[in-house]
Every structure is written in structure tokens, then in C-alpha cells.
Design a protein around this motif. Structure first.
Motif, PDB file in Angstrom:
ATOM      1  N   THR A 155      16.744   4.095   0.405  1.00 33.21           N
ATOM      2  CA  THR A 155      15.698   3.357  -0.294  1.00 33.21           C
ATOM      3  C   THR A 155      14.323   3.931   0.038  1.00 33.21           C
ATOM      4  O   THR A 155      13.387   3.814  -0.747  1.00 33.21           O
ATOM      5  CB  THR A 155      15.730   1.858   0.068  1.00 33.21           C
ATOM      6  OG1 THR A 155      15.713   1.710   1.486  1.00 33.21           O
ATOM      7  CG2 THR A 155      16.978   1.207  -0.465  1.00 33.21           C
TER       8      THR A 155
ATOM      9  N   HIS B 183      11.052   5.853  -2.642  1.00 29.67           N
ATOM     10  CA  HIS B 183       9.749   5.259  -2.336  1.00 29.67           C
ATOM     11  C   HIS B 183       8.748   6.358  -1.961  1.00 29.67           C
ATOM     12  O   HIS B 183       7.638   6.422  -2.507  1.00 29.67           O
ATOM     13  CB  HIS B 183       9.924   4.258  -1.190  1.00 29.67           C
ATOM     14  CG  HIS B 183       8.645   3.727  -0.635  1.00 29.67           C
ATOM     15  ND1 HIS B 183       7.910   2.751  -1.279  1.00 29.67           N
ATOM     16  CD2 HIS B 183       7.961   4.018   0.510  1.00 29.67           C
ATOM     17  CE1 HIS B 183       6.830   2.472  -0.564  1.00 29.67           C
ATOM     18  NE2 HIS B 183       6.841   3.232   0.523  1.00 29.67           N
TER      19      HIS B 183
ATOM     20  N   LEU C 143      11.147  -1.432  -1.382  1.00 26.46           N
ATOM     21  CA  LEU C 143      10.988  -1.250  -2.823  1.00 26.46           C
ATOM     22  C   LEU C 143      10.454  -2.510  -3.505  1.00 26.46           C
ATOM     23  O   LEU C 143       9.640  -2.443  -4.428  1.00 26.46           O
ATOM     24  CB  LEU C 143      12.314  -0.831  -3.452  1.00 26.46           C
ATOM     25  CG  LEU C 143      12.890   0.500  -2.949  1.00 26.46           C
ATOM     26  CD1 LEU C 143      14.217   0.808  -3.623  1.00 26.46           C
ATOM     27  CD2 LEU C 143      11.899   1.644  -3.163  1.00 26.46           C
TER      28      LEU C 143
ATOM     29  N   SER D 206       6.596  -2.915  -3.256  1.00 26.95           N
ATOM     30  CA  SER D 206       5.764  -1.768  -3.632  1.00 26.95           C
ATOM     31  C   SER D 206       5.630  -1.684  -5.149  1.00 26.95           C
ATOM     32  O   SER D 206       6.499  -2.133  -5.893  1.00 26.95           O
ATOM     33  CB  SER D 206       6.373  -0.465  -3.093  1.00 26.95           C
ATOM     34  OG  SER D 206       7.617  -0.205  -3.702  1.00 26.95           O
TER      35      SER D 206
ATOM     36  N   SER E 144       5.600   1.136  -6.940  1.00 25.11           N
ATOM     37  CA  SER E 144       6.542   2.117  -7.479  1.00 25.11           C
ATOM     38  C   SER E 144       7.949   1.543  -7.564  1.00 25.11           C
ATOM     39  O   SER E 144       8.718   1.872  -8.465  1.00 25.11           O
ATOM     40  CB  SER E 144       6.543   3.379  -6.613  1.00 25.11           C
ATOM     41  OG  SER E 144       6.949   3.081  -5.286  1.00 25.11           O
ATOM     42  N   GLY E 145       8.309   0.660  -6.628  1.00 28.83           N
ATOM     43  CA  GLY E 145       9.654   0.110  -6.598  1.00 28.83           C
ATOM     44  C   GLY E 145       9.927  -0.908  -7.672  1.00 28.83           C
ATOM     45  O   GLY E 145      11.075  -1.110  -8.071  1.00 28.83           O
TER      46      GLY E 145
ATOM     47  N   ASP F  57       1.590   1.033  -1.046  1.00 30.47           N
ATOM     48  CA  ASP F  57       3.022   1.305  -1.070  1.00 30.47           C
ATOM     49  C   ASP F  57       3.480   1.957   0.242  1.00 30.47           C
ATOM     50  O   ASP F  57       4.546   1.633   0.777  1.00 30.47           O
ATOM     51  CB  ASP F  57       3.377   2.230  -2.241  1.00 30.47           C
ATOM     52  CG  ASP F  57       3.523   1.460  -3.544  1.00 30.47           C
ATOM     53  OD1 ASP F  57       3.149   0.269  -3.582  1.00 30.47           O
ATOM     54  OD2 ASP F  57       4.028   2.048  -4.531  1.00 30.47           O
TER      55      ASP F  57
ATOM     56  N   GLU G 248      14.056  -0.883  -7.529  1.00 27.51           N
ATOM     57  CA  GLU G 248      14.505  -2.074  -6.801  1.00 27.51           C
ATOM     58  C   GLU G 248      15.861  -2.542  -7.325  1.00 27.51           C
ATOM     59  O   GLU G 248      16.770  -2.865  -6.547  1.00 27.51           O
ATOM     60  CB  GLU G 248      13.483  -3.202  -6.926  1.00 27.51           C
ATOM     61  CG  GLU G 248      13.889  -4.451  -6.155  1.00 27.51           C
ATOM     62  CD  GLU G 248      12.996  -5.645  -6.448  1.00 27.51           C
ATOM     63  OE1 GLU G 248      13.078  -6.633  -5.706  1.00 27.51           O
ATOM     64  OE2 GLU G 248      12.236  -5.595  -7.426  1.00 27.51           O
TER      65      GLU G 248
END
Length: 431
Positions: free
Chosen positions: A40, A44, A171, A174, A176-177, A194, A283
Motif C-alpha cells: 500500500t 502512495h 491510502l 491521502s 492520491s489514495g 499525503d 484505496e
């Protein structure tokens, strides 16, 4: 015969080892948990640092290079200070690396992140060199593969739970997640926020490792005894590791298998997130990674049961054939068929490492410790996941899984031919 394996001794005292094996199961759990947090962490970091697939997989390569660098020093440290102190030292090193992740996230720094992960992996290497041969030799030799698969199932429990932990705390917290365009360009403020999302999970991990180190330091861990101590130089004279085919081909089998396992797990989230495969956020994809590792846990419990009735090499051969089949489907199909094919490979990968390991040290007798060190060093094969990263950049992520399929074929070769012992040392029992 003082340094040869005496299964009758272990069998007679088997009950005294059960508490120790239970405690060791927690170590298998923790290093599996921490290793899979990387799965994970990588997507990220790919977004935070705007990395290519090659740069992303280089992070994992650094992790596995630690196995190559640290294995021989780990074996020497175990010989010098003993197994319990080595386990405590390994946990302390892992905790230190986890704490270094906190400043790495605050800066944020790609380079410091690599250093922190290398330190964590070095600690895990020390645990691996100590714990795997311990589990393999403390019971009846004919059930060594079954026993190591059983304890490795707790490693898989850790790898199963880690994606949920990382998905929620990394994730899920954040930008991006939680974005459908997970690798899209982030603003500087979003990148910083993040990056700092990894501080809490690694702080929690560090605290757990410290507590576990204290518990093991106070636990009366049984000595492995003369049967598995390094043999005296004169006793080993005339014996060579390289006269054992099962070890000679077992070292590359571990090396090549790790390329397959790590390639699948590290690129899984990016693969199933693609529009033509699962069309998921990172995610959401981490929840399916939970199923991949859950399959490995189930497979190890099933494999442990089967190997009490079926020769370990036969189970390994069947698993490699099925793994090859589903990897070809994942490579050539699209949509949910490809996604579920990739998920299912965890079930067939499950028994490969512990089974190859026990087949590799079979028949080594007083050379078991040296053989174990070479097999653990071969875990460095995971570093070559960077090759798959280069293939993904050049030919597409999906086609890069042809490398994984090729790795399954070597495991099949090892199960059918390479694992056959060619020589048993005189005056010894099979390890």
C-alpha cells in the motif's frame, strides 16, 4: 554424530517447543504484516514523488537487497550471541527503521525513505535466518514442510491484515489514495499532506515491535541444541553444500519465486485500478489486495494439511501449474476475469516459499545452518521486481506479468526434478 539432526530427540521433547513455536508465530505475523504494508506504501509513494514504475519498484528492490547484504552477518551474529538475543536485536532494528520513516515523511524524502526501509528489512532478515530453520528442525523431519507451512500461515495472516491497515491509515487518509486519478499530479501542499500520512502507521508498528522485543527477551526460548549448531570444522571436512542437488537448485528456486510473489503484490493495486481491469481507486484496490494475501493464508493451512498425506514436492508441482495458468489469464484477459485471476494466484503461491525452503535443506545434516543462510539470502530475488517495473514501463503493466508466468515454470522444474536429494551425508538423519 553430535551435529546431525536427531528427530527422535525433538519428537520426545516436542511438547516443550510448542510455546516457543507459538511465540515465533507472532514474529512470522509481524514481518509479514510489515512487508505487505509496502504494497500500500508503493502506490502512495508513486503519487507523492511522481515516480515511474521503475522508480516505484526500485523501492522494493532496496528492501530485498537487504536480504542479500544482511543474511551472512545475521548468521554470524546468531552463532555469536544465540537465537533469543538475535531475535530481540532483529526486532529492535526493525523498530528503529520504522521510527526513521517518521522524519522521512515529514521532510518528505525519497532517499531517507529508502534508508528506513533498508533498515527494517535488515531486521527482518535476522528474524528469517533464525526462525525458519528453527521451525523446520524442532519436530519430525518428515513433517517439516507441513510445520513450516503452518507457521508461515500466521505470516500470511499478517500479510492479509496489512492491506486493510495500510489502506485505511495510508491510502484512505491521502488525496492520491482516494482519487480515481491516483497518480495524477498533486499540488505541493497535497504532496506534503499525503507524505505525512505514513507517520501514524509506522509509529504504531514501532511500538508493537518494541513490546514484542521485550516479551521475547524475557521468554525462556529453548536452545536448538547440538543437532543444529554449526558443526565443528573437522566434522564438516569432506562435506560440501554443492553436492546436494536439492539445495543447488533450491537457492535459485527461492530467488525466482520471490520475483513472482513480489511482482504480483507490489503492482497489484496499480494493475486492478486500471480502467480496463477493475476501474478502482487505490484505496478500493487495497481491499482486493486483502483477498490476494488471504488466499495465501488459506493456501498455507490447506497445504500444511495436505503435506501430512502427500509428498511436499507433488503439492508444489500442482501449485506451480495452477499458478502459471492463472497468470496467463491475468496477462491476456481484461476486466474482472483478469483481476480475479491475479487475486487467485495468492492461493497457489502460498505453499511455495516454505515448501522450497524445507526441500532445500533436506538431507544437509550438519550443513543445515549454512544451507539455510543461502536460502534466506536468495530472498534477495525480490529485488529483481525492478525488472518487471522496466517491462511495465516498456510494454505495459499487464504484459509485464509474463515474467511472473515464466517464474512459475522454474518452480515446476524444481518440484519435479531439482528437489530430489542426490546425496545424504553419512551417519545423519534427513533435516
Amino acid at each position: 554424530m553430535s551435529a546431525s539432526l536427531d528427530p527422535s530427540h525433538h519428537h520426545a521433547e516436542g511438547g516443550s517447543y510448542r510455546p516457543a513455536l507459538t511465540l515465533l508465530a507472532t514474529l512470522f505475523f509481524m514481518w509479514g504484516f510489515i512487508t505487505v504494508i509496502n504494497n500500500t506504501l508503493l502506490p502512495h509513494l508513486r503519487s507523492v514523488f511522481d515516480l515511474t514504475y521503475t522508480q516505484t519498484t526500485l523501492i522494493e528492490s532496496v528492501w530485498f537487497i537487504a536480504y542479500f547484504v544482511a543474511s551472512i552477518p545475521a548468521a554470524r551474529l546468531i552463532e555469536r550471541i544465540g537465537y533469543r538475543k538475535s531475535l530481540v536485536t532483529g526486532l529492535a532494528i526493525m523498530a528503529a527503521g520504522a521510527l526513521v520513516m517518521i522524519p522521512a515523511a515529514r521532510i518528505p524524502s525519497y532517499g531517507v525513505t529508502l534508508v528506513a526501509l533498508f533498515v527494517i528489512a535488515s531486521g527482518i532478515t535476522l528474524l528469517q535466518v533464525a526462525a525458519n530453520p528453527y521451525v523446520a528442525v524442532v519436530g519430525r523431519p518428515e513433517t517439516a514442510s507441513s510445520r513450516l507451512n503452518l507457521v508461515q500461515a500466521f505470516n500470511s495472516l499478517g500479510t492479509t491484515l496489512a492491506p486493510l491497515f495500510g489502506g485505511y491509515l495510508i491510502l484512505g487518509r491521502s488525496t492520491s489514495g482516494t482519487s480515481m486519478a491516483g497518480a495524477a499530479a498533486l499540488t505541493p501542499a497535497e504532496r506534503l499532506a499525503d507524505a505525512q500520512a505514513v507517520q501514524l502507521p509506522y509509529f504504531i508498528v514501532a511500538m508493537v515491535l518494541i513490546v514484542l522485543a521485550v516479551v521475547i527477551a524475557r521468554f525462556p526460548l529453548p536452545a536448538m541444541g547440538a543437532s543444529v549448531r554449526r558443526a565443528a570444522r573437522e566434522e564438516r571436512r569432506g562435506h560440501s553444500l554443492w553436492r546436494h542437488r536439492n539445495l543447488v537448485f533450491g537457492v535459485p528456486a527461492i530467488f525466482i519465486y520471490l520475483i513472482a510473489e513480489i511482482g504480483v503484490s507490489n503492482l497489484f493495486i496499480n494493475f486492478v485500478s486500471q480502467p480496463q481491469i477493475g476501474n478502482l481507486t487505490h484505496e478500493q484496490a487495497s481491499h482486493y489486495l486483502f483477498l490476494l494475501w488471504g488466499g495465501m493464508m488459506v493456501g498455507r493451512f490447506v497445504g500444511s494439511f495436505l503435506m501430512q498425506r502427500i509428498a511436499a514436492e507433488h503439492v508444489l508441482a500442482a501449485a506451480s501449474i495452477l499458478a502459471f495458468a492463472v497468470m496467463m489469464i491475468a496477462t491476456l484477459a481484461t476486466g474482472h476475469l483478469a483481476m480475479w485471476a491475479l487475486i487467485s494466484v495468492g492461493l497457489f503461491h502460498s505453499i511455495m516459499f516454505p515448501t522450497i525452503f524445507t526441500l532445500g535443506i533436506r538431507g544437509l545434516g550438519p550443513l543445515t545452518e549454512e544451507g539455510s543462510g543461502l536460502l534466506i539470502m536468495a530472498i534477495a530475488g525480490g529485488a529483481l521486481v525492478v525488472v518487471q517495473g522496466k517491462l511495465a514501463d516498456a510494454y505495459g503493466l499487464q504484459m509485464s506479468f509474463l515474467l511472473t508466468a515464466a517464474c512459475e515454470l522454474y518452480v515446476l522444474f524444481y518440484a519435479l526434478w531439482g528437489a530430489r536429494p542426490t546425496q545424504a551425508l553419512p551417519d545423519q538423519q534427513i533435516a
